[in-house]
Scaffold this motif. Structure first.
Motif, mmCIF file in Angstrom:
data_model
loop_
_atom_site.group_PDB
_atom_site.id
_atom_site.type_symbol
_atom_site.label_atom_id
_atom_site.label_comp_id
_atom_site.label_asym_id
_atom_site.label_seq_id
_atom_site.Cartn_x
_atom_site.Cartn_y
_atom_site.Cartn_z
ATOM 1 N N ALA A 24 0.813 -1.215 0.000
ATOM 2 C CA ALA A 24 0.000 0.000 0.000
ATOM 3 C C ALA A 24 0.846 1.264 0.000
ATOM 4 O O ALA A 24 0.516 2.241 -0.686
ATOM 5 C CB ALA A 24 -0.927 -0.012 1.216
ATOM 6 N N LEU A 25 1.948 1.266 0.752
ATOM 7 C CA LEU A 25 2.742 2.479 0.939
ATOM 8 C C LEU A 25 3.906 2.613 -0.033
ATOM 9 O O LEU A 25 4.309 3.719 -0.385
ATOM 10 C CB LEU A 25 3.297 2.525 2.365
ATOM 11 C CG LEU A 25 2.271 2.664 3.486
ATOM 12 C CD1 LEU A 25 2.948 2.491 4.843
ATOM 13 C CD2 LEU A 25 1.564 4.006 3.412
ATOM 14 N N LEU A 26 4.467 1.464 -0.461
ATOM 15 C CA LEU A 26 5.680 1.478 -1.280
ATOM 16 C C LEU A 26 5.469 0.961 -2.698
ATOM 17 O O LEU A 26 6.334 1.112 -3.551
ATOM 18 C CB LEU A 26 6.778 0.622 -0.634
ATOM 19 C CG LEU A 26 6.975 0.720 0.875
ATOM 20 C CD1 LEU A 26 8.075 -0.234 1.324
ATOM 21 C CD2 LEU A 26 7.268 2.146 1.288
ATOM 22 N N GLY A 27 4.324 0.286 -2.923
ATOM 23 C CA GLY A 27 4.085 -0.325 -4.224
ATOM 24 C C GLY A 27 4.965 -1.530 -4.475
ATOM 25 O O GLY A 27 5.291 -1.844 -5.627
ATOM 26 N N ALA A 28 5.370 -2.239 -3.400
ATOM 27 C CA ALA A 28 6.337 -3.332 -3.518
ATOM 28 C C ALA A 28 5.695 -4.680 -3.223
ATOM 29 O O ALA A 28 4.941 -4.815 -2.261
ATOM 30 C CB ALA A 28 7.500 -3.100 -2.572
ATOM 31 N N ASP A 29 6.015 -5.674 -4.038
ATOM 32 C CA ASP A 29 5.604 -7.057 -3.790
ATOM 33 C C ASP A 29 6.732 -7.803 -3.074
ATOM 34 O O ASP A 29 7.914 -7.534 -3.310
ATOM 35 C CB ASP A 29 5.283 -7.767 -5.109
ATOM 36 C CG ASP A 29 4.055 -7.183 -5.798
ATOM 37 O OD1 ASP A 29 3.049 -6.933 -5.105
ATOM 38 O OD2 ASP A 29 4.114 -6.963 -7.021
ATOM 39 N N ASN A 30 6.362 -8.739 -2.218
ATOM 40 C CA ASN A 30 7.343 -9.584 -1.506
ATOM 41 C C ASN A 30 8.399 -8.753 -0.790
ATOM 42 O O ASN A 30 9.560 -9.155 -0.692
ATOM 43 C CB ASN A 30 8.022 -10.557 -2.475
ATOM 44 C CG ASN A 30 7.030 -11.434 -3.210
ATOM 45 O OD1 ASN A 30 6.111 -11.984 -2.601
ATOM 46 N ND2 ASN A 30 7.202 -11.565 -4.520
ATOM 47 N N TYR A 31 8.003 -7.621 -0.306
ATOM 48 C CA TYR A 31 8.949 -6.673 0.294
ATOM 49 C C TYR A 31 9.683 -7.270 1.483
ATOM 50 O O TYR A 31 10.916 -7.214 1.575
ATOM 51 C CB TYR A 31 8.213 -5.402 0.725
ATOM 52 C CG TYR A 31 9.061 -4.442 1.507
ATOM 53 C CD1 TYR A 31 9.915 -3.549 0.864
ATOM 54 C CD2 TYR A 31 9.027 -4.424 2.914
ATOM 55 C CE1 TYR A 31 10.711 -2.671 1.582
ATOM 56 C CE2 TYR A 31 9.826 -3.546 3.637
ATOM 57 C CZ TYR A 31 10.656 -2.673 2.967
ATOM 58 O OH TYR A 31 11.448 -1.814 3.687
ATOM 59 N N LEU A 32 8.942 -7.838 2.410
ATOM 60 C CA LEU A 32 9.530 -8.289 3.659
ATOM 61 C C LEU A 32 10.580 -9.377 3.433
ATOM 62 O O LEU A 32 11.676 -9.334 4.005
ATOM 63 C CB LEU A 32 8.435 -8.795 4.599
ATOM 64 C CG LEU A 32 8.726 -8.756 6.095
ATOM 65 C CD1 LEU A 32 9.055 -7.349 6.542
ATOM 66 C CD2 LEU A 32 7.554 -9.305 6.886
ATOM 67 N N GLU A 33 10.255 -10.346 2.588
ATOM 68 C CA GLU A 33 11.186 -11.443 2.336
ATOM 69 C C GLU A 33 12.476 -10.949 1.695
ATOM 70 O O GLU A 33 13.579 -11.373 2.062
ATOM 71 C CB GLU A 33 10.528 -12.495 1.437
ATOM 72 C CG GLU A 33 9.338 -13.207 2.057
ATOM 73 C CD GLU A 33 8.041 -12.408 1.979
ATOM 74 O OE1 GLU A 33 7.020 -12.902 2.495
ATOM 75 O OE2 GLU A 33 8.051 -11.295 1.405
ATOM 76 N N VAL A 34 12.347 -10.041 0.733
ATOM 77 C CA VAL A 34 13.520 -9.533 0.015
ATOM 78 C C VAL A 34 14.423 -8.727 0.949
ATOM 79 O O VAL A 34 15.646 -8.923 0.992
ATOM 80 C CB VAL A 34 13.082 -8.669 -1.186
ATOM 81 C CG1 VAL A 34 14.291 -7.987 -1.826
ATOM 82 C CG2 VAL A 34 12.346 -9.523 -2.210
ATOM 83 N N VAL A 35 13.837 -7.803 1.690
ATOM 84 C CA VAL A 35 14.634 -6.930 2.552
ATOM 85 C C VAL A 35 15.294 -7.715 3.682
ATOM 86 O O VAL A 35 16.480 -7.517 3.989
ATOM 87 C CB VAL A 35 13.764 -5.784 3.099
ATOM 88 C CG1 VAL A 35 14.512 -5.003 4.174
ATOM 89 C CG2 VAL A 35 13.356 -4.851 1.968
#
Length: 222
Positions: free
Chosen positions: A126-137
């Motif tokens: 919602a805020l960053l427009g990112a998919d799979n954000y948590l896993e990648v970071v």
């Protein structure tokens, strides 16, 4: 020279690269990211000389940031090939990139200044427009910590304590307790806004975040 980063990094010579791979609703430099090709191309010889000059003036770190420096990785590598190893290189990044980036930066970057924005994928989308954000970071923070110093920076979002702040702190305390943590209170509500918080952070919210981090034994820095 710039003095607005964490105290152990300053004075810092910042080099801003245009473009970003996220679309944060609350971004403060969106104009650099939306039209990166409008920026002037870097003159590597000139910039290398400026880095040496700033170093002679007392800069402690070379701070590579954006936007997101990863989207200019080829240019970053070209620049670093012309810079001596005497100055500490800071990779000021959202850490949202594939694993080849970590492999290419190993041995070139001294400090990862990792901007950990959201504590779950729903908020990140919602805020960053990112998919799979948590896993990648998370994976990139873990990889960076194997070969360099890591400072995790989190800009505290009003109203996102339980969904973002606390999960991030808990993960750090469990998985990488030796990294340094910088909690920031400089969130600015965007106008217009959609999913982003509409208020500034209150002083008591900042103090609460610091208290939580201290209770978990995290290595807070300013």
């Amino acid at each position: 020279m710039y003095y607005g980063e964490e105290s152990e990094l300053v004075p810092s010579h910042q080099i801003h690269f245009a473009g970003c791979n996220l679309r944060c609703e609350f971004c403060l430099v969106a104009e650099w990211n939306e039209q990166p090709l409008a920026a002037e191309r870097i003159n590597f010889d000139y910039m290398a000389k400026r880095i040496t000059f700033r170093q002679s003036q007392g800069t402690k770190t070379l701070n590579l940031l954006g936007g997101e420096p990863t989207v200019n990785l080829h240019g970053v590598l070209e620049l670093l090939s012309r810079v001596g190893s005497e100055i500490k290189v800071v990779w000021n990044s959202n850490m949202y990139y594939n694993d080849i980036v970590d492999r290419l930066l190993t041995g070139l970057v001294d400090i990862y200044l990792a901007d950990f924005k959201c504590g779950n994928n729903t908020c990140a989308k919602a805020l960053l427009g990112a998919d799979n954000y948590l896993e990648v970071v998370k994976d990139n923070v873990l990889q960076a910590a194997k070969h360099a110093e890591v400072i995790v920076r989190h800009v505290i979002l009003p109203g996102h304590r339980e969904c973002c702040l606390e999960p991030i702190l808990q993960w750090l305390a469990t998985e990488v307790p030796n990294v340094k943590l910088s909690l920031r209170d400089n969130y600015v509500p965007p106008i217009p806004r959609n999913a982003a918080p509409g208020k500034y952070l209150e002083p008591e919210q900042m103090q609460n975040a610091l208290d939580i981090a201290k209770s978990m034994g995290l290595r807070l820095i300013k």
